[in-house]
Design an enzyme around this catalytic site. Structure first.
Site, PDB file in Angstrom:
ATOM      1  N   TYR A 151      14.744  11.039 -47.111  1.00 18.57           N
ATOM      2  CA  TYR A 151      13.668  11.480 -46.208  1.00 18.57           C
ATOM      3  C   TYR A 151      12.529  12.141 -47.010  1.00 18.57           C
ATOM      4  O   TYR A 151      11.348  11.886 -46.765  1.00 18.57           O
ATOM      5  CB  TYR A 151      14.278  12.452 -45.201  1.00 18.57           C
ATOM      6  CG  TYR A 151      13.382  12.937 -44.095  1.00 18.57           C
ATOM      7  CD1 TYR A 151      13.029  12.100 -43.036  1.00 18.57           C
ATOM      8  CD2 TYR A 151      12.922  14.257 -44.083  1.00 18.57           C
ATOM      9  CE1 TYR A 151      12.240  12.578 -41.994  1.00 18.57           C
ATOM     10  CE2 TYR A 151      12.137  14.735 -43.046  1.00 18.57           C
ATOM     11  CZ  TYR A 151      11.795  13.894 -42.005  1.00 18.57           C
ATOM     12  OH  TYR A 151      11.019  14.364 -40.976  1.00 18.57           O
ATOM     13  N   LYS A 155       8.750  10.886 -47.100  1.00 16.55           N
ATOM     14  CA  LYS A 155       7.656  11.732 -46.611  1.00 16.55           C
ATOM     15  C   LYS A 155       6.662  12.052 -47.725  1.00 16.55           C
ATOM     16  O   LYS A 155       5.451  12.190 -47.469  1.00 16.55           O
ATOM     17  CB  LYS A 155       8.217  13.007 -45.985  1.00 16.55           C
ATOM     18  CG  LYS A 155       8.960  12.764 -44.657  1.00 16.55           C
ATOM     19  CD  LYS A 155       8.151  11.995 -43.650  1.00 16.55           C
ATOM     20  CE  LYS A 155       8.637  12.156 -42.215  1.00 16.55           C
ATOM     21  NZ  LYS A 155       7.875  11.320 -41.266  1.00 16.55           N
TER      22      LYS A 155
HETATM   23  P1  NAP Z   1      12.541  12.010 -32.483  1.00 16.47           P
HETATM   24  O1  NAP Z   1      12.638  12.948 -31.331  1.00 16.47           O
HETATM   25  O2  NAP Z   1      13.810  11.475 -33.069  1.00 16.47           O
HETATM   26  O3  NAP Z   1      11.565  10.804 -32.076  1.00 16.47           O
HETATM   27  C1  NAP Z   1      11.355   9.752 -32.982  1.00 16.47           C
HETATM   28  C2  NAP Z   1      11.015   8.513 -32.178  1.00 16.47           C
HETATM   29  O4  NAP Z   1      10.791   7.440 -33.132  1.00 16.47           O
HETATM   30  C3  NAP Z   1      12.164   8.068 -31.264  1.00 16.47           C
HETATM   31  O5  NAP Z   1      11.669   7.738 -29.984  1.00 16.47           O
HETATM   32  C4  NAP Z   1      12.716   6.861 -31.990  1.00 16.47           C
HETATM   33  O6  NAP Z   1      13.291   5.881 -31.141  1.00 16.47           O
HETATM   34  C5  NAP Z   1      11.475   6.290 -32.649  1.00 16.47           C
HETATM   35  N1  NAP Z   1      11.800   5.383 -33.726  1.00 16.47           N
HETATM   36  C6  NAP Z   1      12.787   5.516 -34.655  1.00 16.47           C
HETATM   37  N2  NAP Z   1      12.807   4.450 -35.460  1.00 16.47           N
HETATM   38  C7  NAP Z   1      11.821   3.618 -35.037  1.00 16.47           C
HETATM   39  C8  NAP Z   1      11.361   2.348 -35.471  1.00 16.47           C
HETATM   40  N3  NAP Z   1      11.939   1.718 -36.513  1.00 16.47           N
HETATM   41  N4  NAP Z   1      10.334   1.771 -34.813  1.00 16.47           N
HETATM   42  C9  NAP Z   1       9.763   2.389 -33.751  1.00 16.47           C
HETATM   43  N5  NAP Z   1      10.153   3.591 -33.289  1.00 16.47           N
HETATM   44  C10 NAP Z   1      11.175   4.203 -33.933  1.00 16.47           C
HETATM   45  O7  NAP Z   1      11.779  12.685 -33.710  1.00 16.47           O
HETATM   46  P2  NAP Z   1      10.612  13.821 -33.759  1.00 16.47           P
HETATM   47  O8  NAP Z   1      11.264  15.087 -34.110  1.00 16.47           O
HETATM   48  O9  NAP Z   1       9.728  13.720 -32.585  1.00 16.47           O
HETATM   49  O10 NAP Z   1       9.850  13.331 -35.075  1.00 16.47           O
HETATM   50  C11 NAP Z   1       8.628  12.589 -35.054  1.00 16.47           C
HETATM   51  C12 NAP Z   1       8.093  12.506 -36.478  1.00 16.47           C
HETATM   52  O11 NAP Z   1       7.889  13.828 -36.989  1.00 16.47           O
HETATM   53  C13 NAP Z   1       9.040  11.804 -37.452  1.00 16.47           C
HETATM   54  O12 NAP Z   1       8.308  11.041 -38.382  1.00 16.47           O
HETATM   55  C14 NAP Z   1       9.705  12.972 -38.152  1.00 16.47           C
HETATM   56  O13 NAP Z   1      10.184  12.611 -39.430  1.00 16.47           O
HETATM   57  C15 NAP Z   1       8.552  13.948 -38.233  1.00 16.47           C
HETATM   58  N6  NAP Z   1       8.960  15.338 -38.415  1.00 16.47           N
HETATM   59  C16 NAP Z   1       9.737  15.971 -37.486  1.00 16.47           C
HETATM   60  C17 NAP Z   1      10.100  17.300 -37.689  1.00 16.47           C
HETATM   61  C18 NAP Z   1      10.956  18.059 -36.717  1.00 16.47           C
HETATM   62  O14 NAP Z   1      11.367  19.195 -37.030  1.00 16.47           O
HETATM   63  N7  NAP Z   1      11.248  17.539 -35.533  1.00 16.47           N
HETATM   64  C19 NAP Z   1       9.660  17.971 -38.845  1.00 16.47           C
HETATM   65  C20 NAP Z   1       8.874  17.287 -39.761  1.00 16.47           C
HETATM   66  C21 NAP Z   1       8.518  15.972 -39.530  1.00 16.47           C
HETATM   67  P3  NAP Z   1      14.859   5.934 -30.774  1.00 16.47           P
HETATM   68  O15 NAP Z   1      14.990   7.097 -29.862  1.00 16.47           O
HETATM   69  O16 NAP Z   1      15.117   4.654 -30.071  1.00 16.47           O
HETATM   70  O17 NAP Z   1      15.587   6.111 -32.052  1.00 16.47           O
END
Ligand code: NAP
Length: 250
Positions: A151, A155
């Site tokens: 990851y 990133k």
């Molecule tokens: P999340 O709740 O897991 O949502 C991610 C979404 O992306 C889900 O709806 C997932 O679908 C979809 N997805 C996964 N693989 C995919 C693919 N191959 N094609 C299309 N859609 C796909 O995650 P989040 O926390 O909102 O995170 C959003 C972004 O922020 C990510 O890039 C994550 O790395 C980044 N981020 C998050 C955090 C945090 O603390 N939450 C911190 C830093 C960065 P499914 O549900 O079907 O899997």
């Protein structure tokens, strides 16, 4: 003026859904891309409730054919996209010794191949409009985090990708920036707690101890930063990484 068309990947829930709604509030029509088309319905309905057009498309962002067909469908349904937010993401946390090649590849594929394929498919529309905004969702994990070699590499790679496309596309009126969230409460962070057998509230308390503003991030915190970068008035800001983490990151 006709509404700008924005695409947000991984927008069925979490940070992506908050970004999609924020861009709709900013006056955009918004395409919601996620793995499962049906799962996009809630975000699309919320966009409609804000008085904007929304369109859900099921596509795996790491699949070249699916990406190209999704962007073509969006362009004919909503109009040519001029804002792209590469947000879709997954985790496969393991220490290096336990990480399989599959764990490594799937994470790089979704984050890096996904951002590359989506950006390449959208940039012709932005070039012909001589206006575009690309925002890539990185992470504070890009500076290194135990259990996240895959990851962190993905990133950090997104930062290099962002700076390069900012250099290449700037002369076409296109900016590219990255938002790097810190710990944000979503399904993704809940799933980490569940997998590690940790109570989520305890996890939040322990993570929050090291955050200077003493609270976890909310999806809207990240959406607000994206809204800044996609604004008409942010045209002189490009190639930047904005940490949205409640404090400084080294
Ligand atoms: P999340 O709740 O897991 O949502 C991610 C979404 O992306 C889900 O709806 C997932 O679908 C979809 N997805 C996964 N693989 C995919 C693919 N191959 N094609 C299309 N859609 C796909 O995650 P989040 O926390 O909102 O995170 C959003 C972004 O922020 C990510 O890039 C994550 O790395 C980044 N981020 C998050 C955090 C945090 O603390 N939450 C911190 C830093 C960065 P499914 O549900 O079907 O899997």
């Amino acid at each position: 003026m006709t509404a700008r068309v924005a695409i947000v990947t991984g927008a069925a829930r979490g940070i992506g859904a908050a970004i999609a709604l924020r861009l709709a509030q900013d006056g955009c029509d918004v395409a919601v891309v996620d793995l499962d088309e049906a799962s996009c319905g809630e975000t699309v309905a919320a966009i409609h409730a804000l008085g904007r057009r929304g369109y859900g498309v099921g596509a795996d962002v790491s699949d070249e054919a699916m990406v190209n067909s999704a962007v073509a469908r969006i362009s004919s349904e909503l109009g040519d996209p001029s804002i792209l937010v590469n947000n879709a993401g997954i985790l496969r946390n393991k220490t290096l010794a336990n990480m399989t090649l599959d764990d490594w590849q799937i994470v790089l594929n979704v984050h890096l191949n996904g951002a590359f394929l989506m950006t390449r498919a959208c940039q012709p529309f932005m070039r012909s409009a001589q206006w575009g905004r690309i925002v890539n969702i990185s992470s504070i994990a890009a500076v290194g985090f135990i259990g996240q070699a895959n990851y962190a590499a993905a990133k950090a790679g997104m930062v290099g990708f962002t700076k390069t496309i900012a250099l290449e596309l700037g002369r076409h009126g296109i900016t590219a920036n990255a938002v790097a969230p810190g710990f944000t409460v979503t399904e993704m962070t809940r799933a980490v707690a569940e997998r590690d057998g940790v109570d989520f509230d305890e996890m939040v308390t322990s993570m929050t101890r090291d955050i200077p503003v003493r609270r976890p991030g909310a999806p809207d915190d990240i959406a607000n930063a994206v809204s800044f970068f996609t604004d008409e008035r942010a045209g002189f800001v490009s190639g930047q990484v904005l940490y949205v983490a409640g404090g400084p990151i080294d």
